[in-house]
Design a protein around this motif. Structure first.
Motif, mmCIF file in Angstrom:
data_model
loop_
_atom_site.group_PDB
_atom_site.id
_atom_site.type_symbol
_atom_site.label_atom_id
_atom_site.label_comp_id
_atom_site.label_asym_id
_atom_site.label_seq_id
_atom_site.Cartn_x
_atom_site.Cartn_y
_atom_site.Cartn_z
ATOM 1 N N LEU A 65 -55.946 -7.434 -24.889
ATOM 2 C CA LEU A 65 -56.387 -6.933 -23.233
ATOM 3 C C LEU A 65 -55.134 -6.951 -22.331
ATOM 4 O O LEU A 65 -54.248 -7.421 -22.556
ATOM 5 N N THR A 66 -55.460 -5.796 -21.654
ATOM 6 C CA THR A 66 -54.375 -5.396 -20.709
ATOM 7 C C THR A 66 -54.965 -5.553 -19.343
ATOM 8 O O THR A 66 -56.057 -5.974 -18.942
ATOM 9 N N TYR A 67 -54.095 -5.337 -18.136
ATOM 10 C CA TYR A 67 -54.722 -5.422 -16.800
ATOM 11 C C TYR A 67 -55.934 -4.750 -16.496
ATOM 12 O O TYR A 67 -56.576 -4.893 -15.770
ATOM 13 N N LYS A 68 -56.100 -3.692 -17.414
ATOM 14 C CA LYS A 68 -57.410 -2.763 -17.443
ATOM 15 C C LYS A 68 -58.729 -3.512 -17.623
ATOM 16 O O LYS A 68 -59.880 -3.062 -16.874
ATOM 17 N N ASP A 69 -58.460 -4.500 -18.229
ATOM 18 C CA ASP A 69 -59.807 -5.256 -18.520
ATOM 19 C C ASP A 69 -60.198 -6.403 -17.582
ATOM 20 O O ASP A 69 -61.161 -7.230 -17.707
ATOM 21 N N ILE A 70 -59.212 -6.409 -16.531
ATOM 22 C CA ILE A 70 -59.398 -7.643 -15.431
ATOM 23 C C ILE A 70 -60.618 -7.306 -14.670
ATOM 24 O O ILE A 70 -60.746 -6.055 -13.919
ATOM 25 N N PHE A 85 -51.271 -10.712 -12.726
ATOM 26 C CA PHE A 85 -51.216 -11.640 -13.695
ATOM 27 C C PHE A 85 -50.957 -10.930 -15.083
ATOM 28 O O PHE A 85 -50.142 -11.489 -16.184
ATOM 29 N N LEU A 86 -51.155 -9.593 -14.989
ATOM 30 C CA LEU A 86 -50.761 -8.871 -16.270
ATOM 31 C C LEU A 86 -50.119 -7.503 -15.735
ATOM 32 O O LEU A 86 -50.718 -6.761 -14.692
ATOM 33 N N VAL A 249 -56.237 -17.556 -20.871
ATOM 34 C CA VAL A 249 -57.167 -17.944 -21.802
ATOM 35 C C VAL A 249 -58.632 -17.360 -21.182
ATOM 36 O O VAL A 249 -59.436 -17.173 -21.753
ATOM 37 N N ALA A 250 -58.734 -17.475 -19.790
ATOM 38 C CA ALA A 250 -60.027 -17.199 -19.239
ATOM 39 C C ALA A 250 -60.549 -15.863 -19.400
ATOM 40 O O ALA A 250 -61.579 -15.492 -19.569
ATOM 41 N N LEU A 251 -59.689 -14.823 -19.309
ATOM 42 C CA LEU A 251 -59.910 -13.292 -19.404
ATOM 43 C C LEU A 251 -60.455 -13.121 -20.804
ATOM 44 O O LEU A 251 -61.404 -12.764 -21.164
ATOM 45 N N PRO A 252 -59.731 -13.554 -21.988
ATOM 46 C CA PRO A 252 -60.563 -13.164 -23.193
ATOM 47 C C PRO A 252 -61.444 -13.963 -23.473
ATOM 48 O O PRO A 252 -62.627 -13.536 -24.032
#
Ligand code: MTE
Length: 748
Positions: A65-70, A85-86, A249-252
């Motif tokens: 995951l990168t910032y695009k997935d936030i 964050f990223l 950990v929260a994003l994934p």
């Protein structure tokens, strides 16, 4: 007070000794993934290309995951929202997070993260903080490389220096200090089908973590629950950093709908997490020949690294403490927190004061010597007492026990300044103070909640928003609850700190838990006690004013009954025996233009006396003994207070003599392992004599004021002064290594 003031055993002691405590890495969940972080290898650059094709094919890798997935905002909010964050386009320090890899096991996640291909165009990094003030800005935020500038000004410094009989002027440097908590940074995120997420981990400040998660996931606060696991030490290093891990950990977890765990290994932890700010201090002070400190001029620069994180508030505390615990009417202090392309620095026990106090206390000894006065007498002529005014113009109305701490270390050690002694042996003194709580710099967060629940069987559960990080908060707060309710200590238990139980109570920093959570619990207990009192009065047939509650026994009207029977009677009548408590600190004030104001509600005070023997052949400093006297207001648990003095003193010994973290030419931490970053072990521990002094704080629970940080703060200058006393070598650059002392001996 039947329980407060007693040396009761610490609540989680036996659990810790048996290895039974549940730390983040002890938790396992069905379907759990493991995360690893892809980081910048360069101190400054522009990201050109990211290629995850190869690592995506590694068996066991679940995703990258990168910032695009936030889904929310790409920001880890602290004081100024300058930290992503990223990383999106630019990277600003070696180790800056760029992507998160999740895999079925930890090894695969780490292996894949290490193999990620990222092409970054290198930009020239700014690594020297002294160049930052005049260097073109390296940041996307602000107009320069200064996160914060503070100016403290009083009187007429120029005129005062002209009137001084002696003037001492020096430059000092202090290095990074690594927290070296025993448990590395650790976090788990668990998503729930109802669209909420739970975070469990090692942390000091669950409400900071909650804010970070709501920001990056775009969730309301009632969908994010943060629970602290048993935490293996923090020392400030788990104030803001856990927010980053929680996002990692929260994003994934949110995207893959599976629990995710992340534990940094020791090297990663030491490379990329915050440390004590390195500092550069120019200090000029002057006194009259009768020993009065007349003028101070100082410039204090701290290296904040690539993002501002807590630098502004660290600088605030350092600046307020910039002349030490002394009276002085003519002061001009300029302090700066600056940006560099290095790992962001942050909170560490003492929060910006140990650095400047090293300079202050070294100066005090040099002034005393130049006047021809002993260092204790010189301090006695200048220290703050009740009724005096601090450097920020604050009149001290209560709880100023500095002089007693000074008297006590002298009395217990039997030291007479200037008395002839064994060759190579020296004594050094330091006197320091510490503003307890967040003070004017963190006014809006200076509130705390608590909840107390009395059950029908007499057992009591309480919840607070501050955390147990090894300092003994659980035990101290349990003692407060026991005495407030008049119940035996073994009836009382604390719930793990959990954001769903109490309102946002601010962080566990600034030695604030005892006063803040203690007062909030007191508030809750008073509400419950009023119900119990009414019931006891009707049972004993007397007025509530005649009743005494003490460790489970209630007396009044010449009769005695059990508290448990009063509780049972309340339950039978369906009376409420639970309550919320709330506490906000009395007001503080601050004028940023003048650097004047009532900076903190109360101060804790300390004196350290170090005895060293210096090997004149090798320059090695052998710390023989240290006397450490601390005014804590009231020691709720003297054994734990002494434990804090011993632990903090040893951490100060490391800062003084051993801990030497530096960076390579590229800006990376040079020694991110315990094999090369040396901290004191049990065998390095000198004899420490902890001395408790009690000048009660009227606003504290039972008179207590926090003091958990200051045991570290005055150790380095006391040792530096002792080294000078022993061999007449003045070290102005920490740590005081054998090489530096040897060089000093050679130069003499
Ligand atoms: N003691 C232990 N054992 N572990 C820690 O992490 N942190 C220190 C100090 N003592 C720490 C510790 C720091 S940085 C602070 S701010 C205070 O404890 C916090 O505790 P208090 O708020 O209960 O005083």
């Amino acid at each position: 007070m039947s329980v407060v003031g007693k040396r009761v055993a610490r609540a989680e002691g036996s659990e810790r000794v048996k290895g039974a405590g549940l730390f983040a890495d002890d938790y396992k969940y069905f379907g759990m993934l493991h995360a690893a972080v892809v980081r910048s290898p360069l101190a400054r650059g522009e990201i050109r290309k990211i290629d995850f094709k190869t690592i995506a094919k590694i068996p066991g890798v679940a995703g990258i995951l990168t910032y695009k997935d936030i889904p929310g905002r790409n920001c880890v909010p602290i004081v100024i929202d300058d930290q992503s964050f990223l990383a999106e386009r630019y990277v600003n320090y070696i180790g800056e997070p760029i992507a998160i890899v999740v895999a079925e096991n930890r090894q695969t996640a780490r292996l894949a993260a290490a193999q990620a291909k990222i092409s970054i165009e290198e930009l020239p990094p700014l690594l020297n903080p002294l160049e930052a003030l005049n260097h073109p800005k390296i940041h996307l935020f602000g107009n320069d490389n200064i996160y914060k500038h503070i100016h403290i000004h009083r009187g007429d410094v120029k005129k005062a220096f002209a009137d001084c009989d002696v003037i001492i002027e020096n430059e000092y440097h202090t290095p990074y200090q690594e927290h070296a908590y025993i448990e590395p940074q650790s976090m788990i995120a668990i998503p729930f089908p109802d669209g909420s997420i739970e975070i469990r981990g090692s942390m000091q400040c669950p409400f900071y973590v909650r804010k970070a998660i709501t920001t990056i996931l775009g969730l309301p606060e009632n969908k994010v629950r943060v629970i602290q696991c048993a935490t293996g030490g923090g020392f400030g290093g788990k104030e803001d950093v856990p927010s980053l891990l929680a996002c990692q950990v929260a994003l994934p977890a949110w995207i893959f709908k599976r629990p995710v765990k992340l534990i940094y290994d020791r090297t990663e932890d030491m490379m990329v997490t915050s440390k004590r700010h390195p500092a550069y201090i120019k200090y000029k002070s002057g006194a009259t020949k009768d020993g009065i400190l007349r003028a101070v001029e100082a410039e204090y620069i701290i290296d904040g690294g690539a993002y501002s994180t807590l630098s502004a508030v660290v600088l605030f505390r350092g600046s307020v403490h910039a002349i030490g615990p002394y009276k002085c009417e003519n002061v001009d202090v300029h302090s700066y927190a600056v940006a560099t392309n290095k790992v962001p620095t942050g909170a560490f026990r003492g929060f910006g004061s140990p650095q400047i106090l090293f300079a202050v206390e070294s100066q005090m000894d040099q002034l005393a010597e130049k006047i021809g006065m002993d260092p204790v007498m010189f301090r006695k002529k200048n220290i703050l007492r009740v009724g005096d005014t601090t450097v920020t113009g604050q009149k001290l109305e209560y709880s100023v026990g500095l002089e007693e701490t000074l008297d006590k270390v002298i009395e217990k050690s039997g030291w007479t300044p200037g008395k002839s002694k064994e060759d190579g042996v020296g004594y050094g003194i330091s006197t320091i103070y510490y503003g307890v709580g967040l003070g004017a710099g963190g006014k809006s967060m200076a509130r705390t909640g608590a909840r107390v629940l009395v059950h029908a069987d007499g057992s009591v559960l309480f919840s607070v928003g501050t955390t147990e990080i090894g300092q003994g908060m659980t035990t101290v707060l349990s003692q407060i609850v026991a005495d407030e309710l008049g119940a035996p200590l073994d009836w009382i238990s604390m719930m793990p700190t959990d954001t769903s139980r109490v309102p946002d109570s601010g962080p566990t920093v600034a030695s604030r838990s005892t006063t803040m959570s203690g007062n909030a619990l007191k508030d809750a207990c008073i509400k419950i006690k009023s119900v119990l009192l009414e019931e006891a009065a009707s049972m004993l047939d007397c007025s509530t004013g005649d009743i005494i509650f003490d460790e489970g026994i209630v007396t009044g009207g010449g009769k005695t009954i059990k508290l448990l029977d009063v509780i049972k009677s309340c339950f039978a009548k369906r009376l409420p025996l639970s309550a919320e408590g709330w506490y906000i600190t009395p007001s503080t004030s601050w004028d940023d233009n003048t650097g004047q104001g009532d900076a903190y509600v109360v101060y804790a005070w300390a004196s350290n006396l170090a005895k060293v023997k210096v090997d004149k052949e090798t320059g090695e400093v052998n710390l023989l003994k240290i006397w450490a006297a601390h005014d804590v207001g009231k020691a709720i648990n003297p054994a734990l207070a002494e434990g804090q003095i011993e632990g903090g003193t040893l951490q100060g010994v490391g800062y003084a003599l051993m801990e030497d973290m530096t960076t390579n030419a590229d800006g990376a931490i040079r020694n991110p392992e315990f094999s090369t970053y040396i901290i004191p072990t049990a065998s390095d521990q000198p004899e420490i004599v902890p001395i408790i002094v009690e000048h009660p704080f009227p606003g504290g629970p039972f008179g207590a004021k926090g003091f958990g940080e200051q045991p570290l703060m005055g150790v380095a200058p006391a040792i530096a002064n002792a080294v000078y006393d022993a061999v007449k070598v003045r070290i102005k650059d920490l740590p005081i290594t054998p090489e530096k002392v040897w060089q000093g001996l050679k130069n003499k």
